[in-house]
Design a protein around this motif. Structure first.
Motif, PDB file in Angstrom:
ATOM      1  N   LEU A   9       4.651  15.057   3.009  1.00 12.79           N
ATOM      2  CA  LEU A   9       4.592  14.389   1.577  1.00 12.79           C
ATOM      3  C   LEU A   9       3.670  13.228   1.738  1.00 12.79           C
ATOM      4  N   LEU A  10       4.009  12.272   2.482  1.00 11.52           N
ATOM      5  CA  LEU A  10       3.469  11.255   2.719  1.00 11.52           C
ATOM      6  C   LEU A  10       2.131  11.061   3.132  1.00 11.52           C
ATOM      7  N   GLN A  11       1.694  12.254   3.712  1.00  8.85           N
ATOM      8  CA  GLN A  11       0.338  12.378   4.050  1.00  8.85           C
ATOM      9  C   GLN A  11      -0.634  12.944   3.075  1.00  8.85           C
ATOM     10  N   ALA A  12      -0.112  13.221   1.766  1.00  8.88           N
ATOM     11  CA  ALA A  12      -0.703  13.891   0.714  1.00  8.88           C
ATOM     12  C   ALA A  12      -2.042  12.824   0.329  1.00  8.88           C
ATOM     13  N   ASP A  13      -2.928  13.836   0.154  1.00 10.43           N
ATOM     14  CA  ASP A  13      -4.380  13.128  -0.414  1.00 10.43           C
ATOM     15  C   ASP A  13      -4.567  13.188  -1.861  1.00 10.43           C
ATOM     16  N   ASN A  14      -3.689  12.397  -2.627  1.00  9.77           N
ATOM     17  CA  ASN A  14      -4.002  12.556  -4.040  1.00  9.77           C
ATOM     18  C   ASN A  14      -3.549  10.860  -4.599  1.00  9.77           C
ATOM     19  N   SER A  15      -3.707  10.871  -5.984  1.00 10.51           N
ATOM     20  CA  SER A  15      -3.486   9.507  -6.575  1.00 10.51           C
ATOM     21  C   SER A  15      -2.229   8.907  -6.200  1.00 10.51           C
ATOM     22  N   GLY A  16      -1.196   9.794  -5.901  1.00  9.17           N
ATOM     23  CA  GLY A  16       0.104   9.346  -5.775  1.00  9.17           C
ATOM     24  C   GLY A  16       0.142   8.491  -4.392  1.00  9.17           C
ATOM     25  N   LEU A  46      -4.937  21.091 -19.311  1.00 12.46           N
ATOM     26  CA  LEU A  46      -5.105  19.922 -18.573  1.00 12.46           C
ATOM     27  C   LEU A  46      -6.133  19.951 -17.681  1.00 12.46           C
ATOM     28  N   PRO A  47      -6.532  20.905 -16.666  1.00 15.49           N
ATOM     29  CA  PRO A  47      -7.429  21.010 -15.767  1.00 15.49           C
ATOM     30  C   PRO A  47      -8.865  20.501 -16.463  1.00 15.49           C
ATOM     31  N   SER A  48      -9.129  21.188 -17.700  1.00  8.97           N
ATOM     32  CA  SER A  48     -10.322  21.172 -18.543  1.00  8.97           C
ATOM     33  C   SER A  48     -10.666  19.609 -19.049  1.00  8.97           C
ATOM     34  N   TYR A  49      -9.422  19.238 -19.389  1.00  6.11           N
ATOM     35  CA  TYR A  49      -9.748  17.750 -19.755  1.00  6.11           C
ATOM     36  C   TYR A  49      -9.780  16.830 -18.600  1.00  6.11           C
ATOM     37  N   MET A  50      -9.117  16.977 -17.666  1.00  4.68           N
ATOM     38  CA  MET A  50      -9.292  16.101 -16.378  1.00  4.68           C
ATOM     39  C   MET A  50     -10.748  16.406 -16.085  1.00  4.68           C
ATOM     40  N   ILE A  51     -11.188  17.480 -15.910  1.00 10.96           N
ATOM     41  CA  ILE A  51     -12.896  17.506 -15.729  1.00 10.96           C
ATOM     42  C   ILE A  51     -13.737  16.985 -16.425  1.00 10.96           C
ATOM     43  N   GLU A  52     -13.439  16.918 -17.818  1.00 11.31           N
ATOM     44  CA  GLU A  52     -14.091  16.346 -18.747  1.00 11.31           C
ATOM     45  C   GLU A  52     -14.172  14.911 -18.576  1.00 11.31           C
ATOM     46  N   ALA A  53     -13.043  14.245 -18.366  1.00 11.69           N
ATOM     47  CA  ALA A  53     -12.851  12.893 -18.053  1.00 11.69           C
ATOM     48  C   ALA A  53     -13.509  12.365 -16.806  1.00 11.69           C
ATOM     49  N   LYS A  54     -13.715  13.218 -15.885  1.00 11.97           N
ATOM     50  CA  LYS A  54     -14.296  12.636 -14.510  1.00 11.97           C
ATOM     51  C   LYS A  54     -15.206  13.981 -14.059  1.00 11.97           C
ATOM     52  N   PRO A  55     -16.670  14.347 -14.593  1.00  9.10           N
ATOM     53  CA  PRO A  55     -17.181  15.640 -14.360  1.00  9.10           C
ATOM     54  C   PRO A  55     -17.594  15.381 -12.785  1.00  9.10           C
ATOM     55  N   ASP A  56     -17.638  14.375 -11.886  1.00  8.90           N
ATOM     56  CA  ASP A  56     -17.715  14.458 -10.521  1.00  8.90           C
ATOM     57  C   ASP A  56     -16.702  14.630  -9.882  1.00  8.90           C
ATOM     58  N   LEU A  57     -15.488  14.811 -10.306  1.00 10.36           N
ATOM     59  CA  LEU A  57     -14.170  15.221  -9.640  1.00 10.36           C
ATOM     60  C   LEU A  57     -14.304  16.536  -9.119  1.00 10.36           C
ATOM     61  N   THR A  58     -14.378  16.792  -7.645  1.00 11.00           N
ATOM     62  CA  THR A  58     -14.547  18.043  -7.159  1.00 11.00           C
ATOM     63  C   THR A  58     -13.364  18.848  -7.309  1.00 11.00           C
ATOM     64  N   GLU A 117      -9.247   1.044  -6.199  1.00 12.47           N
ATOM     65  CA  GLU A 117     -10.304   1.790  -6.903  1.00 12.47           C
ATOM     66  C   GLU A 117     -10.058   3.186  -6.871  1.00 12.47           C
ATOM     67  N   ARG A 118      -9.653   3.874  -5.576  1.00 15.62           N
ATOM     68  CA  ARG A 118      -9.589   5.037  -5.188  1.00 15.62           C
ATOM     69  C   ARG A 118      -8.738   5.637  -5.950  1.00 15.62           C
ATOM     70  N   HIS A 119      -7.546   4.821  -6.370  1.00 14.94           N
ATOM     71  CA  HIS A 119      -6.206   5.457  -7.043  1.00 14.94           C
ATOM     72  C   HIS A 119      -6.528   5.329  -8.582  1.00 14.94           C
ATOM     73  N   ARG A 120      -7.550   4.224  -8.943  1.00 16.41           N
ATOM     74  CA  ARG A 120      -7.597   4.172 -10.423  1.00 16.41           C
ATOM     75  C   ARG A 120      -8.616   5.366 -10.556  1.00 16.41           C
ATOM     76  N   SER A 153       0.905  -0.999  -0.128  1.00 22.41           N
ATOM     77  CA  SER A 153      -0.030   0.068  -0.043  1.00 22.41           C
ATOM     78  C   SER A 153       0.925   1.100  -0.070  1.00 22.41           C
ATOM     79  N   LYS A 154       0.306   2.125  -0.675  1.00 22.10           N
ATOM     80  CA  LYS A 154       1.056   3.580  -0.388  1.00 22.10           C
ATOM     81  C   LYS A 154       0.541   4.502   0.375  1.00 22.10           C
ATOM     82  N   ARG A 155      -0.770   4.123   1.071  1.00 25.18           N
ATOM     83  CA  ARG A 155      -1.456   4.833   2.031  1.00 25.18           C
ATOM     84  C   ARG A 155      -0.700   5.064   3.444  1.00 25.18           C
ATOM     85  N   VAL A 156      -0.387   6.122   3.920  1.00 24.76           N
ATOM     86  CA  VAL A 156       0.338   6.357   5.086  1.00 24.76           C
ATOM     87  C   VAL A 156      -0.253   5.802   6.230  1.00 24.76           C
TER      88      VAL A 156
END
Length: 474
Positions: free
Chosen positions: A99-106, A230-242, A111-114, A76-79
């Protein structure tokens, strides 16, 4: 070899062993010798100390690749899977904890990562497809940025001195980031300066807060008015991304830009010091040189931690559930089982190296980073006929970092090429930016934003002042 059961002796293993500190003068001078010493004593996995915290250090190629590929989700990569962290044994002020506490895909799994990685794949695709209009515009902008930076360097005359790390290799990716984010020059410069402070300056905490606020504002603006960015394309790919999720994802650009700038500096270093590589660059094989340097001197030498989900036999040791493992790409590349089969004096190299990762967390922007590095080095060597370090290469300072391996400075004597001298004489100052609509003037704009061919052109005097602010904030 995996076990569903674990024993108290495994849990005590890491903290009961003598630990060798990683960040020492020996490691800074020559990591390969440290890897060799650890390998001789412990095998492909060694117990080490990272800034006062005990960690397993994977330096075997097979072991690093296995953990990257993560079969059956054993790692796992979750701290919160880190046992010492969960038990409160990691100091709150430990330098790497934020850094290790960051809440992002890294730093997510499964499923959350995907779900968070998908928008990155979709968002980057237009910029990594050579046939797309967005990629072609971005490539032209990259060339222009390189030439502008080279032009500022050359203002001292046909020959002079410069620091190719601080004045070229590291600022270049930051300038490219404006295009990816789709922001105006003014807003982009503010964000770049905070990106720089986040990585270099004493105000890193303040820079983080300002940068996150700016990216959150950008996410909100792009949701209202999309652009070719990039931000616009990311929103288009996942509209429910907050908006908050998008801002946290975009914060990862800091790491990408730092890695890319470091890789550029490493290739420049090798091109200057290795005549055979310089010869290959001169005949156009720059991308192969980039690949070779990614193998022999990876900019991202070590990766952030993985945590064992269950008891694992790794090398000569039993890794207990919750134990942290730092993966060493540089160590894996010097593993005799891998590196021993490579011709060290050949420019051509294998694509089986791990500089871009492997498995679920493999770098999604490999082509973009390679292109940026290729263009930066090609333009530099085309614009300068001679580049020589101002001191012996072995005395150049290395950046002290548990993750990144690159020079902190590349001081050179330069001579500009005759063709570039003629270009500078005839070019003069570029025209001021074209007028923008009201949305673009807000700093977060829609439309093509930072991806126009002319709208981001900087007068050289402005670029000079901008670089001065970057250097002054170190």
């Amino acid at each position: 070899m995996i076990s569903d059961r674990w024993s108290p002796s495994a849990v005590e293993g890491l903290i009961s062993l003598p630990l060798e500190s990683l960040l020492t003068e020996d490691y800074e001078a020559d990591p390969a010798l440290v890897h060799e010493r650890l390998r001789a004593r412990y095998g492909p996995v060694a117990p080490i100390d990272v800034l006062g915290v005990p960690v397993w250090f994977a330096i075997g190629y097979d072991e690093v690749l296995h953990i990257m590929q993560n079969p059956r989700d054993m790692w796992s990569k979750r701290v919160d899977h880190w046992r010492a962290y969960a038990e409160g044994r990691v100091p709150a002020d430990w330098p790497l904890l934020a850094l290790l506490q960051a809440d992002n895909s890294g730093f997510h799994d499964g499923e959350r990562h995907r779900a968070l990685r998908g928008p990155w794949i979709a968002g980057l695709r237009p910029f990594q497809d050579p046939g797309s209009e967005q990629a072609q515009r971005l490539e032209r902008a990259m060339v222009r940025h390189c030439d502008d930076l080279a032009g500022v360097l050359a203002e001292g005359g046909p020959a002079g001195q410069a620091d190719l790390a601080a004045q070229y290799g590291r600022p270049f990716p930051l300038l490219v980031a404006n295009h990816l984010l789709g922001v105006t020059i003014e807003r982009g410069e503010e964000m770049i300066e905070d990106q720089w402070r986040l990585l270099n300056g004493p105000d890193s905490a303040g820079a983080y807060q300002r940068l996150y606020a700016a990216l959150l504002e950008l996410a909100q603006a792009k949701r209202q008015r999309r652009g070719d960015d990039l931000p616009s394309y990311m929103i288009e790919a996942k509209p429910d991304l907050t908006d908050e999720e998008l801002a946290r994802e975009l914060m990862m650009l800091s790491g990408f830009l730092d890695f890319t700038g470091s890789l550029i500096c490493n290739v420049i270093f090798e091109a200057i010091t290795n005549p055979r590589l310089r010869e290959s660059v001169s005949i156009g094989a720059i991308e192969e040189v980039v690949n070779r340097v990614a193998l022999t001197n990876p900019a991202l030498a070590n990766l952030t931690f993985r945590y064992a989900r269950s008891e694992v036999k790794l090398g000569r040791f039993t890794i207990a559930p919750g134990d942290p493992v730092m993966l060493s790409i540089a160590g894996a590349h010097t593993d005799p089982r891998f590196g021993g089969a490579l011709a060290r004096d050949s420019v051509r190299s294998t694509r089986a190296h791990l500089a871009w990762g492997a498995g679920p967390h493999r770098c999604p922007s490999q082509r973009l980073a390679t292109q940026m590095c290729t263009i930066a080095v090609r333009q530099l060597l085309d614009r300068f006929s001679a580049l020589r370090f101002t001191q012996p290469a072995e005395r150049l300072p290395w950046r002290v970092s548990p993750f990144v391996r690159t020079m902190s400075a590349l001081p050179v004597h330069y001579e500009i090429s005759r063709s570039f001298a003629l270009t500078l004489e005839s070019a003069g100052e570029p025209a001021p930016p074209a007028a923008k609509d009201s949305a673009q003037d807000s700093g977060t704009g829609g439309g093509t934003g930072g991806l126009t061919d002319e709208g981001d052109a900087r007068p050289r005097s402005r670029l000079r002042a901008f670089l001065g602010r970057l250097l002054g904030s170190q």
